[in-house]
Design a protein around this motif. Structure first.
Motif, PDB file in Angstrom:
ATOM      1  N   LYS A 274       0.987  -1.316   0.024  1.00 33.86           N
ATOM      2  CA  LYS A 274      -0.020   0.110  -0.044  1.00 33.86           C
ATOM      3  C   LYS A 274       0.775   0.454  -0.386  1.00 33.86           C
ATOM      4  CE  LYS A 274      -3.798  -2.394   0.143  1.00 33.86           C
ATOM      5  NZ  LYS A 274      -4.488  -2.828  -0.966  1.00 33.86           N
ATOM      6  N   GLU A 275       1.978   1.246  -1.149  1.00 38.95           N
ATOM      7  CA  GLU A 275       2.433   2.172  -1.505  1.00 38.95           C
ATOM      8  C   GLU A 275       3.327   2.661  -2.312  1.00 38.95           C
ATOM      9  OE1 GLU A 275       5.594   1.634   2.694  1.00 38.95           O
ATOM     10  OE2 GLU A 275       6.825   0.512   0.538  1.00 38.95           O
ATOM     11  N   TRP A 276       3.655   3.973  -2.034  1.00 35.86           N
ATOM     12  CA  TRP A 276       4.186   3.855  -3.857  1.00 35.86           C
ATOM     13  C   TRP A 276       5.622   4.030  -3.798  1.00 35.86           C
ATOM     14  CZ3 TRP A 276       1.925   4.820  -8.510  1.00 35.86           C
ATOM     15  CH2 TRP A 276       0.622   5.167  -8.260  1.00 35.86           C
ATOM     16  N   SER A 277       6.512   2.805  -4.702  1.00 36.90           N
ATOM     17  CA  SER A 277       7.803   2.547  -4.499  1.00 36.90           C
ATOM     18  C   SER A 277       8.692   3.587  -5.593  1.00 36.90           C
ATOM     19  CB  SER A 277       8.099   0.718  -5.081  1.00 36.90           C
ATOM     20  OG  SER A 277       9.401   0.861  -4.504  1.00 36.90           O
ATOM     21  N   VAL A 278       9.777   3.779  -5.589  1.00 34.81           N
ATOM     22  CA  VAL A 278      10.536   4.609  -5.781  1.00 34.81           C
ATOM     23  C   VAL A 278      10.488   3.608  -7.305  1.00 34.81           C
ATOM     24  CG1 VAL A 278      12.004   5.788  -7.083  1.00 34.81           C
ATOM     25  CG2 VAL A 278      11.778   6.411  -4.607  1.00 34.81           C
ATOM     26  N   TYR A 279      10.922   4.224  -8.792  1.00 34.76           N
ATOM     27  CA  TYR A 279      11.518   2.684  -9.326  1.00 34.76           C
ATOM     28  C   TYR A 279      12.902   3.767 -10.025  1.00 34.76           C
ATOM     29  CZ  TYR A 279      11.907  -0.631 -13.585  1.00 34.76           C
ATOM     30  OH  TYR A 279      12.105  -1.230 -14.676  1.00 34.76           O
ATOM     31  N   PHE A 280      13.328   3.935 -10.060  1.00 34.56           N
ATOM     32  CA  PHE A 280      14.246   5.084 -10.675  1.00 34.56           C
ATOM     33  C   PHE A 280      14.329   6.339 -10.214  1.00 34.56           C
ATOM     34  CE2 PHE A 280      12.584   6.000 -14.771  1.00 34.56           C
ATOM     35  CZ  PHE A 280      12.791   7.998 -14.964  1.00 34.56           C
ATOM     36  N   SER A 281      15.279   7.281  -9.995  1.00 27.16           N
ATOM     37  CA  SER A 281      15.201   8.805  -9.502  1.00 27.16           C
ATOM     38  C   SER A 281      16.432   9.187 -10.383  1.00 27.16           C
ATOM     39  CB  SER A 281      14.935   9.011  -8.284  1.00 27.16           C
ATOM     40  OG  SER A 281      16.072  10.714  -7.687  1.00 27.16           O
ATOM     41  N   ARG A 282      16.821  10.676 -10.772  1.00 21.86           N
ATOM     42  CA  ARG A 282      17.077  11.123 -11.266  1.00 21.86           C
ATOM     43  C   ARG A 282      17.703  12.533 -10.237  1.00 21.86           C
ATOM     44  NH1 ARG A 282      15.473  11.896 -16.949  1.00 21.86           N
ATOM     45  NH2 ARG A 282      14.935   9.913 -17.946  1.00 21.86           N
ATOM     46  N   LEU A 283      19.136  12.778 -10.618  1.00 27.76           N
ATOM     47  CA  LEU A 283      19.800  13.851  -9.658  1.00 27.76           C
ATOM     48  C   LEU A 283      19.843  12.508  -8.401  1.00 27.76           C
ATOM     49  CD1 LEU A 283      17.605  17.004  -9.498  1.00 27.76           C
ATOM     50  CD2 LEU A 283      20.003  16.774  -9.868  1.00 27.76           C
ATOM     51  N   THR A 284      20.626  11.673  -8.512  1.00 26.51           N
ATOM     52  CA  THR A 284      21.221  10.492  -8.283  1.00 26.51           C
ATOM     53  C   THR A 284      22.582  10.903  -7.173  1.00 26.51           C
ATOM     54  OG1 THR A 284      22.278   9.279  -9.719  1.00 26.51           O
ATOM     55  CG2 THR A 284      20.216   9.036  -8.268  1.00 26.51           C
ATOM     56  N   ASP A 285      23.314  11.435  -8.017  1.00 21.92           N
ATOM     57  CA  ASP A 285      25.110  12.290  -7.675  1.00 21.92           C
ATOM     58  C   ASP A 285      25.569  13.528  -8.228  1.00 21.92           C
ATOM     59  OD1 ASP A 285      26.180  11.368  -9.964  1.00 21.92           O
ATOM     60  OD2 ASP A 285      26.100  10.013 -10.244  1.00 21.92           O
ATOM     61  N   ARG A 286      26.378  13.605  -7.485  1.00 24.59           N
ATOM     62  CA  ARG A 286      27.407  14.384  -7.707  1.00 24.59           C
ATOM     63  C   ARG A 286      27.526  15.120  -9.113  1.00 24.59           C
ATOM     64  NH1 ARG A 286      30.921  18.906  -5.719  1.00 24.59           N
ATOM     65  NH2 ARG A 286      30.469  20.424  -7.063  1.00 24.59           N
ATOM     66  N   CYS A 287      27.739  14.103 -10.134  1.00 28.82           N
ATOM     67  CA  CYS A 287      28.283  14.397 -11.487  1.00 28.82           C
ATOM     68  C   CYS A 287      26.884  14.289 -12.093  1.00 28.82           C
ATOM     69  CB  CYS A 287      28.449  13.169 -12.143  1.00 28.82           C
ATOM     70  SG  CYS A 287      30.146  13.548 -11.854  1.00 28.82           S
ATOM     71  N   ASP A 288      25.555  14.230 -11.636  1.00 29.79           N
ATOM     72  CA  ASP A 288      24.197  14.993 -12.013  1.00 29.79           C
ATOM     73  C   ASP A 288      23.360  16.381 -12.127  1.00 29.79           C
ATOM     74  OD1 ASP A 288      23.227  11.836 -13.514  1.00 29.79           O
ATOM     75  OD2 ASP A 288      22.393  11.162 -11.178  1.00 29.79           O
ATOM     76  N   GLU A 289      24.699  16.681 -10.761  1.00 36.78           N
ATOM     77  CA  GLU A 289      24.390  17.879 -11.320  1.00 36.78           C
ATOM     78  C   GLU A 289      24.682  18.740 -12.185  1.00 36.78           C
ATOM     79  OE1 GLU A 289      26.044  19.858  -7.688  1.00 36.78           O
ATOM     80  OE2 GLU A 289      25.573  18.367  -6.402  1.00 36.78           O
ATOM     81  N   TYR A 290      24.104  20.219 -12.635  1.00 34.60           N
ATOM     82  CA  TYR A 290      24.588  20.300 -14.201  1.00 34.60           C
ATOM     83  C   TYR A 290      25.360  20.893 -14.299  1.00 34.60           C
ATOM     84  CZ  TYR A 290      24.177  23.543 -18.004  1.00 34.60           C
ATOM     85  OH  TYR A 290      24.511  24.279 -19.467  1.00 34.60           O
ATOM     86  N   ASP A 291      26.449  20.896 -14.829  1.00 32.74           N
ATOM     87  CA  ASP A 291      27.645  21.485 -15.313  1.00 32.74           C
ATOM     88  C   ASP A 291      29.070  21.667 -14.195  1.00 32.74           C
ATOM     89  OD1 ASP A 291      29.276  22.695 -16.858  1.00 32.74           O
ATOM     90  OD2 ASP A 291      28.558  24.973 -16.748  1.00 32.74           O
TER      91      ASP A 291
END
Length: 814
Positions: A274-291
């Protein structure tokens, strides 16, 4: 009788309940606080709700089959209700209205562009989660639909992106908090500037870039692969640009949400928990931060420190790089100079750079793509736009490459432009073929310097006293310490600076034609006795231009200093300055439109090199028509760098109390406050564009109808869809209408009042070369001309005056 009345009431109540248990809302119905509309298969429900711990009331849509109320759409997200005296109705015009029944005030209403009566409008909640308003029986052409006004959730089947025909965009905007559905700080959208890509923004700043679609996935998400829950697609054509996913198993509930924190999450409903599970997420590490790593830097989360320069590049600021401040990025180890020997190195398994300043063609081959990039000195990289199958399409980058990260596998491939010395060699012979010409060229330079030095020494010995004065001149010593150019006498070459050889005169002084003993033609600038410019400007020009190499910059051959005499020796431009053509009524016809367009693009490429591609970021500060020289083939060369300024590192703006330049070409912020940047040069370029198209001077042009200068005249004609009236009559049938209109439009974008609104030269070159839509220009700066009484006194209503256009060097900024 009582029993009969009771039975009637029960029947009426049941009929009302069934009405709203159905999936429609008609014009004779009202949805109140405790009533809902349910989709046909009872997948979704629409009604009034209060989120979390909030007491505010909203109209929204949520899952009906899920025990945990999960809202996927909100109508009045920024205008909450505070009590239950509310209703939702549908008007005869097909407009939904949320009304406070106590005060009668309208809290929220939907839009209907026609605002005309329609035949029997009806609102319907579909099992897709879309609430549409349409004419009864016509669900294919809705008047209004909730899917066109997304909130924070993307449901299956919804198109995230652009309808290029209507101009309508669909994007996600986060809630302000879990208890407040008002517009939050974060948005998720498809950016259609350059090659389309997915981005997350916080306000106006990009925080995450999913990258462009490569035919299989977003380049920033190489692990996004087909799965058993949903499939996905990306569509890019002349009508639409959008991302969409659809369910493989209809029993699965999944949604894509931009959270109030800015995280983009794919959620799956786990009914057993009875819950929503995270299948995937963006912004997971420092290299995902822009530029993170700046221009030409790459981020590798598995290799500390996470930032490193790409092969063939070095830190722009080594000191900052050592303390893990990577914001200034990297630069070419060997600067590019538009040399034919330049080539491309292959880089694999990476996230493709930011594509906002890129160009693409979906039908070209990779070979054609490489050739196109090779022939354009402003092109810094290329690759396939689609890697599926054998690969297809062409994607070109112009300017710096930003927001690159490395992957261990499944990344993309890009080919980046490098100097000949930095290219990967396939054999020892290929290295030899590079080294031999370089060694030979170096030997020629050494021999030439020795000859010039020997010749100079002999000349000084012959002249005796004059030579001693030159050697003892402290100013001469100062310049000598800063430059590494040959110095030689020029009296013989110029026939003692004969008046017959005088080419013209500028702010620095007169310019003479000369011929060296080997027959080479040269142009000699001689510092005038009354010139406002002196040793600082002389040194500045020699030091700067000696380090610049580009086909659209004039080439400095040497300098000569003899006592108070100071001269600069340039390659000879047989066609003199651009002003000698476009402002000369007897010669203007010699420049047809294709030639002017070629000149315009050449100036843009030269300016881009100064702003971005040279080792130093250079602001010219005196860009004008008379400082554009033309060689025998009518190729433009930017000249006169005496007033130029250099920026280091990440500096993009400066301020001075000594404003220099030429009236008519100065940007408002520079002329008024002494603030200069690459955008002040862009303003000057915009004036150049309008002058090249019209054949008129901005300063001195006065229109009899509205008394504006050239910029104001162009602005008014553009707003009236009469821009072709700006074109010089001498161009006649040689014009390419689309090129002319595009050039005027770009010129107006460059002269916008506020510098932040003006494009960079990278964008300018892309806009001139492409055929896509352009942003609308805002009001230009300095567009109001002389007052009416001054205009009447003018000798020409639509012509140019004979104002002196020498450069200004002592105007004090306020």
């Amino acid at each position: 009788m009582t029993k009969l009345l009771f039975c009637i009431l029960i029947v009426l109540h049941a009929s009302i309940t069934r009405a709203f248990a159905a999936h429609t809302l008609s014009t004779n119905q009202t949805l109140r606080h405790n009533e809902t509309i349910i989709s046909p298969q009872e997948t979704f429900e629409l009604g009034f709700f209060s989120p979390g711990n909030s007491l505010n009331i909203y109209v929204g849509i949520w899952y009906k089959k899920i025990s945990l109320r999960t809202v996927v759409w909100v109508a009045n997200r920024n205008t909450p209700l505070t009590d239950t005296s509310v209703e939702l109705t549908l008007t005869l015009q097909g407009v939904l209205i949320i009304r406070n029944t106590t005060t009668g005030s309208i809290i929220w209403y939907s839009t209907n562009s026609s605002l005309t009566s329609v035949m029997n409008p009806v609102g319907q909640l579909l099992d897709t989660g879309n609430f549409i308003v349409s004419e009864e029986g016509d669900m294919i052409n809705p008047i209004w639909q909730s899917f066109d006004f997304l909130t924070d959730t993307l449901l299956p089947g919804v198109k995230l992106g652009w309808n290029l025909v209507t101009g309508k965009e669909r994007h996600l905007t986060s809630w302000k908090s879990n208890d407040d559905p008002a517009f939050g700080e974060f948005s998720y959208s498809i950016d259609k500037n350059g090659y389309p890509q997915s981005i997350i923004k916080e306000g106006q700043n990009i925080t995450f870039r999913g990258g462009p679609w490569n035919g299989l996935t977003y380049t920033g998400s190489p692990n996004l692969k087909p799965n058993r829950y949903y499939n996905y697609t990306f569509v890019l054509n002349q009508r639409e640009i959008y991302y969409q996913y659809n369910l493989v198993d209809p029993s699965v509930f999944t949604r894509l949400v931009i959270q109030p924190s800015g995280r983009l999450e794919r959620l799956l409903w786990i009914d057993s928990k009875k819950e929503w599970s995270v299948y995937f997420s963006r912004l997971t590490d420092r290299c995902d931060e822009y530029d993170v790593c700046g221009s030409f830097g790459s981020c590798n989360i598995n290799k500390p420190p996470i930032c490193e320069c790409l092969k063939g590049f070095e830190p722009t600021s080594p000191d900052h790089w050592r303390i893990t401040d990577w914001s200034q990025g990297c630069r070419h180890t060997t600067p590019l100079d538009c040399n034919p020997a330049e080539g491309f190195n292959k880089y694999s398994n990476l996230k493709l750079p930011d594509t906002r300043e890129s160009w693409y063609n979906q039908t070209m081959t990779l070979t054609e793509c490489k050739k196109m990039c090779k022939t354009n000195c402003s092109c810094t990289a290329y690759t396939h736009s689609n890697i599926s199958g054998p690969g297809s399409g062409c994607l070109l980058w112009f300017g710096n490459l930003t927001d690159i990260r490395m992957f261990t596998q499944n990344g993309d491939t890009i080919y980046i432009r490098l100097s000949a010395s930095e290219l990967d060699s396939k054999s020892s012979w290929s290295r030899v073929r590079v080294i031999i010409p370089m060694a030979f060229a170096f030997l020629v330079i050494i021999v030439s310097i020795c000859i010039f030095y020997r010749f100079n020494k002999m000349k000084q010995q012959q002249h005796g006293r004059a030579g001693n004065e030159s050697r003892n001149d402290p100013e001469n010593t100062s310049v000598g310490e800063d430059i590494e150019l040959p110095q030689f006498g020029l009296a013989k070459a110029t026939n003692n600076f004969s008046i017959n050889g005088k080419l013209g005169e500028g702010g620095f002084g007169p310019v003479y034609k000369g011929v060296l003993e080997n027959g080479q033609e040269i142009a000699v600038k001689r510092l005038g006795v009354t010139s406002a410019q002196g040793l600082p400007e002389f040194k500045n020009e020699v030091i700067l231009i000696s380090k610049l190499q580009h086909r659209n910059l004039v080439k400095l051959l040497g300098c000569c200093i003899d006592g108070v005499e100071k001269m600069l020796i340039y390659e000879f431009m047989s066609n003199k300055g651009l002003d000698s053509f476009i402002f000369d009524k007897t010669r203007e016809e010699l420049l047809d439109w294709p030639t002017r367009y070629h000149i315009l693009n050449g100036i843009a490429r030269g300016l881009l090199y100064l702003h971005q591609d040279s080792r130093l970021r250079i602001i010219h500060r005196d860009l004008k028509v008379s400082n554009i020289l033309l060689d025998k083939d009518m190729n433009p060369k930017i000249s006169d760098f005496g007033m130029a300024k250099t920026f280091g590192g990440s500096q993009i703006e400066g301020k001075t109390n000594k404003v220099v330049g030429t009236y008519g070409y100065m940007a408002p912020e520079y002329a008024g406050d002494g603030i200069f940047s690459i955008k002040s040069d862009v303003y000057s370029f915009g004036v150049l564009v309008l002058e090249i198209v019209s054949g008129e001077k901005n300063r001195g042009f006065i229109n009899r109808e509205h008394y504006n200068n050239l910029i104001g005249h162009a602005w008014i004609l553009h707003n009236e869809d009469k821009s072709l009236q700006l074109v010089a009559k001498c161009l006649g049938k040689t014009i390419n209408i689309s090129q002319v209109l595009r050039s005027i439009h770009v010129g107006l974008l460059c002269v916008q009042r506020h510098p932040e609104d003006r494009p960079t030269m990278t964008s300018v070159i892309m806009m001139l070369a492409s055929e896509g839509p352009l942003p609308l220009p805002k009001e230009p700066g300095f567009y109001v001309g002389n007052m009416k009484q001054k205009a009447i006194q003018s000798s020409s209503s639509n012509g140019t005056s004979s104002n002196n256009e020498l450069s200004i060097s002592m105007l004090q900024g306020r």
